[in-house]
Structures are given as structure tokens and as C-alpha cells.
Design an enzyme around this catalytic site. Structure first.
Site, PDB file in Angstrom:
ATOM      1  N   ASP A 143       0.814  -1.206   0.000  1.00  0.00           N
ATOM      2  CA  ASP A 143       0.000   0.000   0.000  1.00  0.00           C
ATOM      3  C   ASP A 143       0.852   1.262   0.000  1.00  0.00           C
ATOM      4  O   ASP A 143       0.481   2.279  -0.597  1.00  0.00           O
ATOM      5  CB  ASP A 143      -0.937   0.002   1.214  1.00  0.00           C
ATOM      6  CG  ASP A 143      -2.131  -0.926   1.022  1.00  0.00           C
ATOM      7  OD1 ASP A 143      -2.260  -1.516  -0.068  1.00  0.00           O
ATOM      8  OD2 ASP A 143      -2.931  -1.060   1.967  1.00  0.00           O
TER       9      ASP A 143
ATOM     10  N   ALA B 298      -5.923   3.073   7.940  1.00  0.00           N
ATOM     11  CA  ALA B 298      -4.487   3.272   8.156  1.00  0.00           C
ATOM     12  C   ALA B 298      -4.248   3.773   9.594  1.00  0.00           C
ATOM     13  O   ALA B 298      -4.729   3.184  10.546  1.00  0.00           O
ATOM     14  CB  ALA B 298      -3.944   4.245   7.110  1.00  0.00           C
ATOM     15  N   TYR B 299      -3.513   4.877   9.739  1.00  0.00           N
ATOM     16  CA  TYR B 299      -3.156   5.393  11.064  1.00  0.00           C
ATOM     17  C   TYR B 299      -4.401   5.678  11.905  1.00  0.00           C
ATOM     18  O   TYR B 299      -4.432   5.434  13.112  1.00  0.00           O
ATOM     19  CB  TYR B 299      -2.320   6.657  10.873  1.00  0.00           C
ATOM     20  CG  TYR B 299      -1.619   7.189  12.107  1.00  0.00           C
ATOM     21  CD1 TYR B 299      -1.582   6.486  13.297  1.00  0.00           C
ATOM     22  CD2 TYR B 299      -0.971   8.426  12.060  1.00  0.00           C
ATOM     23  CE1 TYR B 299      -0.924   6.979  14.406  1.00  0.00           C
ATOM     24  CE2 TYR B 299      -0.307   8.940  13.158  1.00  0.00           C
ATOM     25  CZ  TYR B 299      -0.292   8.216  14.338  1.00  0.00           C
ATOM     26  OH  TYR B 299       0.361   8.716  15.431  1.00  0.00           O
TER      27      TYR B 299
ATOM     28  N   ASN C  64      -4.364   8.959   1.963  1.00  0.00           N
ATOM     29  CA  ASN C  64      -4.775   8.443   3.270  1.00  0.00           C
ATOM     30  C   ASN C  64      -5.143   9.555   4.251  1.00  0.00           C
ATOM     31  O   ASN C  64      -6.272   9.629   4.715  1.00  0.00           O
ATOM     32  CB  ASN C  64      -3.648   7.616   3.892  1.00  0.00           C
ATOM     33  CG  ASN C  64      -3.764   6.140   3.612  1.00  0.00           C
ATOM     34  OD1 ASN C  64      -4.763   5.680   3.055  1.00  0.00           O
ATOM     35  ND2 ASN C  64      -2.754   5.383   3.995  1.00  0.00           N
ATOM     36  N   ASP C  65      -4.147  10.382   4.604  1.00  0.00           N
ATOM     37  CA  ASP C  65      -4.379  11.314   5.708  1.00  0.00           C
ATOM     38  C   ASP C  65      -3.376  12.452   5.737  1.00  0.00           C
ATOM     39  O   ASP C  65      -2.302  12.391   5.140  1.00  0.00           O
ATOM     40  CB  ASP C  65      -4.342  10.570   7.054  1.00  0.00           C
ATOM     41  CG  ASP C  65      -3.139   9.647   7.199  1.00  0.00           C
ATOM     42  OD1 ASP C  65      -2.038  10.037   6.770  1.00  0.00           O
ATOM     43  OD2 ASP C  65      -3.295   8.528   7.725  1.00  0.00           O
TER      44      ASP C  65
ATOM     45  N   ALA D 250      -4.077   9.994  21.184  1.00  0.00           N
ATOM     46  CA  ALA D 250      -3.760  10.009  22.617  1.00  0.00           C
ATOM     47  C   ALA D 250      -4.114  11.354  23.244  1.00  0.00           C
ATOM     48  O   ALA D 250      -3.276  12.036  23.835  1.00  0.00           O
ATOM     49  CB  ALA D 250      -2.280   9.678  22.849  1.00  0.00           C
TER      50      ALA D 250
ATOM     51  N   SER E  73      -5.560   2.692  13.815  1.00  0.00           N
ATOM     52  CA  SER E  73      -4.706   2.403  14.974  1.00  0.00           C
ATOM     53  C   SER E  73      -4.986   3.350  16.134  1.00  0.00           C
ATOM     54  O   SER E  73      -4.802   2.988  17.300  1.00  0.00           O
ATOM     55  CB  SER E  73      -3.229   2.516  14.578  1.00  0.00           C
ATOM     56  OG  SER E  73      -2.903   1.603  13.548  1.00  0.00           O
TER      57      SER E  73
ATOM     58  N   ASP F 187      -1.313  14.064  21.406  1.00  0.00           N
ATOM     59  CA  ASP F 187      -0.079  13.784  20.669  1.00  0.00           C
ATOM     60  C   ASP F 187      -0.204  14.232  19.221  1.00  0.00           C
ATOM     61  O   ASP F 187       0.796  14.344  18.512  1.00  0.00           O
ATOM     62  CB  ASP F 187       0.245  12.284  20.708  1.00  0.00           C
ATOM     63  CG  ASP F 187       0.844  11.852  22.043  1.00  0.00           C
ATOM     64  OD1 ASP F 187       1.047  12.717  22.913  1.00  0.00           O
ATOM     65  OD2 ASP F 187       1.101  10.643  22.204  1.00  0.00           O
TER      66      ASP F 187
END
Length: 292
Positions: free
Chosen positions: A74, A190-191, A148-149, A213, A194, A178
Site C-alpha cells: 500500500d 491506516a493510522y 490516506n491522511d 492520545a 490504529s 499527541d
């Protein structure tokens, strides 16, 4: 679904991956056997140590080719998709490792998958892209595309970053965390996934904003319409940075403003007939475990 056939195909492979040479050569020979003109992406040819073949850079591929076959994962697809986004060239992903979300054809099955696609029998999928920019004292100092981002995050050795967030002209929140992710539906796997965000189907016209976070437990992921602009102003935090698909990176200062909006460009993926987004999720996320 029946679509146009192709004449000039570009082959793209993961850079700095000499082991990709044999599979790239197999695919090249297969495409040539179908009567297609084949060019290798310039850096891919160098990395795979394939010489003596026609090579083109990404801009030339966008101008001259009518299909690109991307071999890798990817990450390889994300990088190339950004480069050729202005040209609208369709992309097919051949995965060398584990099944990817957007490189969904296993390398050992490339012949069976590509044969009907080359004959005009395929599924077409359009993915929206993000356009991000960094503004400092009213001046645009950095901009880029992302499939993606766009992520604003704290420095490696610093504490949290504080961001003042607007959607359009409306103030939404001050967030200490964060970082904050603004993701497309493609980036929701993706991120953002998570970091605890939900999955967005690629057909949904929306963005996902996910705190990373967060200091405040009430700061939750939110799905936003993709019709407006998301603005993230750096209020506090040293060595903050912004990146696009975890690639293009720039450092930002207090008072800088990162804006994200829908790009006029999009990525166009071709899949074998019968391809299913849900089946991809089921395999990739192992949703079949425990099922009958």
C-alpha cells in the site's frame, strides 16, 4: 463491468527493493505477450536492476500511459497515486507481501487477475484525495496531496501539541493531544484505525478527524462532511510537524495553520470483477475468525 482496453502500460515497483526484479520482469513479459507496450517507472527500473527497457518518470507515465500496474504494498501505491493524481490514470495493485487494502491482487495470482482486466472486464473504484497546506502569517509555505491522511503531531522529544480546530468558519474545539489525524475514507484503515477511529466505506463523502492520545477523554473521533475546509492552528507544543500519507514532512511553529480540503484530483483503481471492499476487510482484519 466492461471498460476500455489498454495499449501502453506502466510498471511501477517499490523503490530500494532489488528483490522485486524477478516478479516485475515476469509481469513485463506477461504484458508484452498480450500485445501491450510496456514502460518501467524510472526509479523502479533502477531499484530492481532492470536495464535495457523503456523507462518513464511519473509525469511522463501520466501523460503517455493508459494504465499503471503497481507492484509492492500500500505504501508503494500511495506514493505513486499522489504523483499521477493530476492525470487520472487508472491503477492496479499487485501485492508482494500480505494482502493490502489498495494493493489487493496477490503476486502469485497476477496472471489470472490481469487477464480479464486487460480484456476490459473489471470493477472501477474512485477514491477521494485530500489537499493539505501550511499557512504562516497568511503565506502558503507548504502544500501536498494525500490519499490516506494529513497528520499534525507533536515533536519526538516534546510533550503534547495543542491545536485550535475549525471546520469552515465554525470553531469546533481546542485539543491537547499527541496529534490529530484528518483522514479520507481510504485512510480510515491506516493510522486513524490504529488511533481508534471507525472505518469509513470509500463511497462516503466525508473525512474522519481522530485525536491521537488526547489529554481529554471526551475528545472522540468525528466524521465530517468533505465539502468544507478543516483548519488546525498550532497553539502550543514544540517541534510539531505535519505530514501527508506519512511521507512529505514539514515542521510547523506556533501560530501556523494547517488546512485540509477535498482535492480536485482523485485516484482511480481497477479491481478484478467481483471484487468486494467488505471481502478485503474480512481478509485483512481477520473478521472470519470464529465464523462457520
Amino acid at each position: 463491468m466492461s471498460g476500455p482496453r489498454f495499449s501502453h502500460v506502466a510498471l511501477v515497483a517499490k523503490h530500494q527493493a532489488p528483490t522485486s526484479g524477478p516478479i516485475v520482469e515476469q509481469i513485463r513479459q506477461f504484458l508484452r505477450s498480450k500485445g501491450l507496450r510496456v514502460s518501467l517507472e524510472r526509479q523502479s527500473a533502477a531499484s530492481a536492476d532492470l536495464s535495457g527497457y523503456p523507462v518513464l518518470d511519473a509525469h511522463e507515465i501520466g501523460q503517455q500511459c493508459d494504465l499503471a500496474v503497481v507492484v509492492g504494498g500500500d505504501g508503494t501505491m500511495l506514493g505513486f497515486a499522489r504523483e499521477v493524481a493530476p492525470f487520472g490514470i487508472p491503477l492496479v495493485g499487485i501485492n508482494q507481501g500480505r494482502l493490502g487494502f489498495i494493493t489487493d491482487i496477490p503476486a502469485e495470482q497476477f496472471r489470472e487477475a490481469l487477464t480479464p482486466i486487460l480484456d476490459g472486464d473489471y470493477e472501477t473504484e474512485q477514491r477521494s484525495m485530500l489537499e493539505g497546506a501550511v499557512w504562516r502569517e497568511g503565506e502558503n509555505i507548504f502544500s501536498g496531496l494525500a490519499l490516506n491522511d494529513v497528520v499534525v503531531s507533536r515533536g519526538a522529544s516534546a510533550g503534547m501539541v495543542e491545536l485550535r480546530i475549525h471546520v469552515g468558519e465554525e470553531f469546533v474545539a481546542n485539543i491537547r493531544a499527541d496529534g490529530v489525524i484528518v483522514a479520507s475514507p481510504t485512510g480510515s484503515t491506516a493510522y486513524a484505525l490504529s488511533a481508534g477511529g471507525p472505518l469509513l466505506h470509500p463511497s462516503i463523502a466525508g473525512w474522519l478527524m481522530v485525536p491521537i492520545a488526547s489529554h481529554g477523554l471526551s475528545n472522540r473521533p468525528i466524521v465530517l462532511p468533505d465539502t468544507g475546509e478543516v483548519s488546525l492552528e498550532i497553539v502550543a507544543g514544540r517541534d510539531a510537524s505535519v505530514n501527508f500519507d506519512m511521507q512529505a514532512l514539514t515542521h510547523v511553529q506556533h501560530g501556523d495553520r494547517v488546512t485540509v480540503r477535498r482535492s480536485q484530483h482523485h485516484s482511480l483503481f481497477l479491481h478484478p470483477t467481483g471484487w468486494s471492499y467488505y471481502a478485503t476487510l474480512r481478509r485483512k482484519l481477520r473478521w472470519y475468525e470464529g465464523g462457520s
